[in-house]
Design a protein around this motif. Structure first.
Motif, PDB file in Angstrom:
ATOM      1  N   ILE A  60       0.834  -1.211   0.000  1.00 14.26           N
ATOM      2  CA  ILE A  60       0.000   0.000   0.000  1.00 14.26           C
ATOM      3  C   ILE A  60       0.868   1.260   0.000  1.00 14.26           C
ATOM      4  N   SER A  61       0.327   2.281  -0.613  1.00  8.41           N
ATOM      5  CA  SER A  61       0.875   3.632  -0.488  1.00  8.41           C
ATOM      6  C   SER A  61      -0.307   4.557  -0.214  1.00  8.41           C
ATOM      7  N   SER A  62      -0.082   5.645   0.498  1.00 14.35           N
ATOM      8  CA  SER A  62      -1.201   6.512   0.904  1.00 14.35           C
ATOM      9  C   SER A  62      -0.783   7.974   0.864  1.00 14.35           C
ATOM     10  N   ALA A  63      -1.803   8.833   0.782  1.00 11.70           N
ATOM     11  CA  ALA A  63      -1.552  10.281   0.734  1.00 11.70           C
ATOM     12  C   ALA A  63      -2.780  11.013   1.260  1.00 11.70           C
ATOM     13  N   PRO A  64      -2.568  12.159   1.898  1.00 13.56           N
ATOM     14  CA  PRO A  64      -3.709  12.952   2.380  1.00 13.56           C
ATOM     15  C   PRO A  64      -4.394  13.671   1.211  1.00 13.56           C
ATOM     16  N   ILE A  65      -5.713  13.716   1.187  1.00 11.56           N
ATOM     17  CA  ILE A  65      -6.477  14.425   0.162  1.00 11.56           C
ATOM     18  C   ILE A  65      -7.681  15.092   0.811  1.00 11.56           C
ATOM     19  N   LEU A  66      -8.344  15.941   0.033  1.00  7.35           N
ATOM     20  CA  LEU A  66      -9.640  16.479   0.438  1.00  7.35           C
ATOM     21  C   LEU A  66     -10.704  15.709  -0.317  1.00  7.35           C
ATOM     22  N   TYR A  67     -11.596  15.119   0.412  1.00  3.62           N
ATOM     23  CA  TYR A  67     -12.673  14.354  -0.216  1.00  3.62           C
ATOM     24  C   TYR A  67     -13.985  14.943   0.295  1.00  3.62           C
ATOM     25  N   ASN A  68     -14.778  15.471  -0.650  1.00  8.56           N
ATOM     26  CA  ASN A  68     -16.011  16.183  -0.278  1.00  8.56           C
ATOM     27  C   ASN A  68     -15.698  17.324   0.692  1.00  8.56           C
ATOM     28  N   ASP A  69     -14.594  18.019   0.360  1.00  8.47           N
ATOM     29  CA  ASP A  69     -14.162  19.204   1.103  1.00  8.47           C
ATOM     30  C   ASP A  69     -13.754  18.908   2.544  1.00  8.47           C
ATOM     31  N   LYS A  70     -13.459  17.660   2.818  1.00 11.08           N
ATOM     32  CA  LYS A  70     -13.021  17.294   4.158  1.00 11.08           C
ATOM     33  C   LYS A  70     -11.721  16.477   4.059  1.00 11.08           C
ATOM     34  N   PRO A  71     -10.837  16.587   5.041  1.00 10.41           N
ATOM     35  CA  PRO A  71      -9.595  15.815   5.017  1.00 10.41           C
ATOM     36  C   PRO A  71      -9.871  14.309   4.988  1.00 10.41           C
ATOM     37  N   ALA A  72      -9.094  13.616   4.194  1.00  9.01           N
ATOM     38  CA  ALA A  72      -9.236  12.160   4.077  1.00  9.01           C
ATOM     39  C   ALA A  72      -7.875  11.568   3.682  1.00  9.01           C
TER      40      ALA A  72
END
Length: 490
Positions: free
Chosen positions: A152-164
């Protein structure tokens, strides 16, 4: 449109200024007021256009993100507020579940407990702003309770204008299994090569050693390092070079496997016999890369085989020889008769036989004793053997006091000549009877026969004919030679 807000408000401001000009007189102040109002309208229009622009960009980015997540070739899910809020089709395939069964669940429900600390640590690091995280491997379980290895690799994003957190997965179960198989095979290969008493070697396409197992020390007294980089011919016995060269040339083109025995030099300069099984290693283009060989010391085995062979030869010799007289026995005679008959039948050559019987031998034994009788048999057998000059002529003890001679490619005249020599040479032995009742010295009676082998005759016919003639010789007077009804007085 890009300038919709600015154009609209500018037109409205111009219309207002025109309307006011009809109700009030035009002054410098009214003109400045109109210009100011138009400037304000243009600024408000610009602000409106920018707001629309950024709104559209945000919607486009959101759509692009949604499409990226949805249509990615790798399994992806989005983790937000400690639950899974999005999965793509590839993730559904990976865990063999629908999105309805997955969404809303905690990520820890599908990750094996041993890996929970790693995931929790990673989530904390992402929440703390760490964006450069390496890939990690985990084990997850599917709805069918099968276990998968995933990277797995992961990264922070905004999903529906909320941190995810966006998580990319790659199924590495097959890869890990293959790596495990390779690791096991390497360990097994290493164990075998380091512990086998056989010599395992790898030679490149030019015949130079690139690998040897540690058994080279026990087998040849050379360390691996001493032989690596040297050529095979540095250790071959000179008599083996031609044979091995031919095999190497054949291996360069088409030979894939060969098993052969050869001699190889030890460190002290002596040679041992080894048995080698060699297999070629080739590229897809069939070009030779090298040769893997497994060699075993067979020196002791060959020595045992030689001793066994010598023992078998001796046993066969003993089984074919008459123990008393030292010439071939009846068993050997029967084999020789069949062998020569087949050969002469193919060539249509004459075949002669001579049957011999010692005259009055029973009385000789009675008068002189069995030891003297045995010695008489030995002397006559020796004379018979010595009289025959050609390599193919054959003398054997037929039984009791009877002997038989086989003369391949010999006609009647030749057989008669040999028979006369036999009678004369036995007579010249001057073996006395030591009695005045019978003949003063030992003599022999002879019967001869000659046939040309064909389909109508058998080997036994030749012997039967000679035996009949011998019987006639003994019935007449003894000390006679009978050949085709002709009597030759000795």
């Amino acid at each position: 449109m890009k300038y919709t807000g600015r154009i609209t408000l500018l037109i409205i401001s111009m219309m207002v200024s025109i309307i006011e000009s009809f109700s009030e007189p035009t002054t410098t102040w009214s003109i400045l007021e109109a210009i100011l109002f138009a400037a304000i309208a243009a600024s408000l229009g610009w602000v409106y256009d920018k707001a629309i622009y950024y709104k559209n960009r945000a919607e486009m980015s959101k759509n692009r993100l949604s499409n990226l997540l949805k249509f990615s070739p790798e399994p992806i899910f989005v983790y937000q507020d400690e639950k899974i809020v999005f999965v793509n089709h590839k993730f559904e395939e990976l865990v063999r579940s629908s999105s309805d069964e997955i969404l809303g669940k905690s990520i820890f429900e599908c990750i094996l407990p041993d890996y929970h600390p790693i995931v929790k640590k990673r989530l904390n690091e992402i929440h703390n702003g760490n964006k450069s995280l390496n890939r990690v491997e985990l084990k997850i379980k599917t709805t069918h309770n099968s276990i998968l290895d995933v990277e797995i690799s992961s990264a922070p994003i905004l999903y529906n204008d909320k941190p995810a957190v966006e998580v990319f997965m790659r199924d590495v179960t097959k890869r890990n299994r293959l790596e495990e198989e390779v690791r096991k095979n390497e360990e097994l290969y290493r164990f075998i090569t380091e512990n086998t008493t056989d010599l395992i070697s790898f030679l490149n396409h030019n015949g130079y050693y690139e690998y040897l197992s540690p058994s080279s020390k026990d087998l040849l007294d050379f360390n691996q390092e001493e032989m690596i980089g040297s050529h095979l011919f540095d250790y071959l016995h000179p008599d083996e070079v031609e044979k091995v060269t031919a095999l190497l040339l054949e291996a360069d083109s088409e030979l894939d496997f060969a098993a052969f025995s050869h001699r190889i030099k030890k460190k002290d300069g002596s040679y041992i016999w080894i048995e080698t099984n060699a297999r070629t290693i080739r590229k897809n283009s069939r070009k030779l890369v090298g040769i893997v060989a497994v060699s075993r010391d067979i020196t002791e085995r060959l020595e045992k085989e030689k001793r066994l062979h010598d023992a078998n030869v001796m046993l066969r010799y003993i089984s074919n020889m008459d123990g008393l007289t030292g010439i071939p026995n009846r068993r050997c005679f029967d084999e020789k008769l069949q062998e020569e008959w087949k050969q002469l039948k193919r060539n249509s050559s004459p075949f002669s036989a001579i049957m011999i019987d010692i005259d009055f031998f029973k009385k000789y034994n009675d008068f002189n004793g069995h030891q003297a009788g045995d010695e008489c048999l030995r002397q006559i057998a020796s004379v018979l053997k010595d009289t025959l000059k050609r390599p193919g002529d054959f003398a054997a003890r037929y039984g009791g006091e009877e002997f038989v001679i086989l003369l391949p490619e010999t006609d009647k005249q030749g057989a008669a000549h040999v028979a006369e020599l036999l009678q004369a040479n036995v007579k010249n032995l001057n073996i006395p009877y030591l009695s005045n009742v019978i003949e003063p010295i030992v003599s022999i009676s002879i019967g001869c026969s000659t046939l040309i082998p064909d389909e109508k005759t058998k080997p036994e016919d030749l012997i039967k004919l000679a035996d009949i003639e011998l019987y006639k010789a003994k019935e007449s007077r003894r000390n006679q030679l009978i050949f085709n009804q002709l009597s030759h007085l000795a």
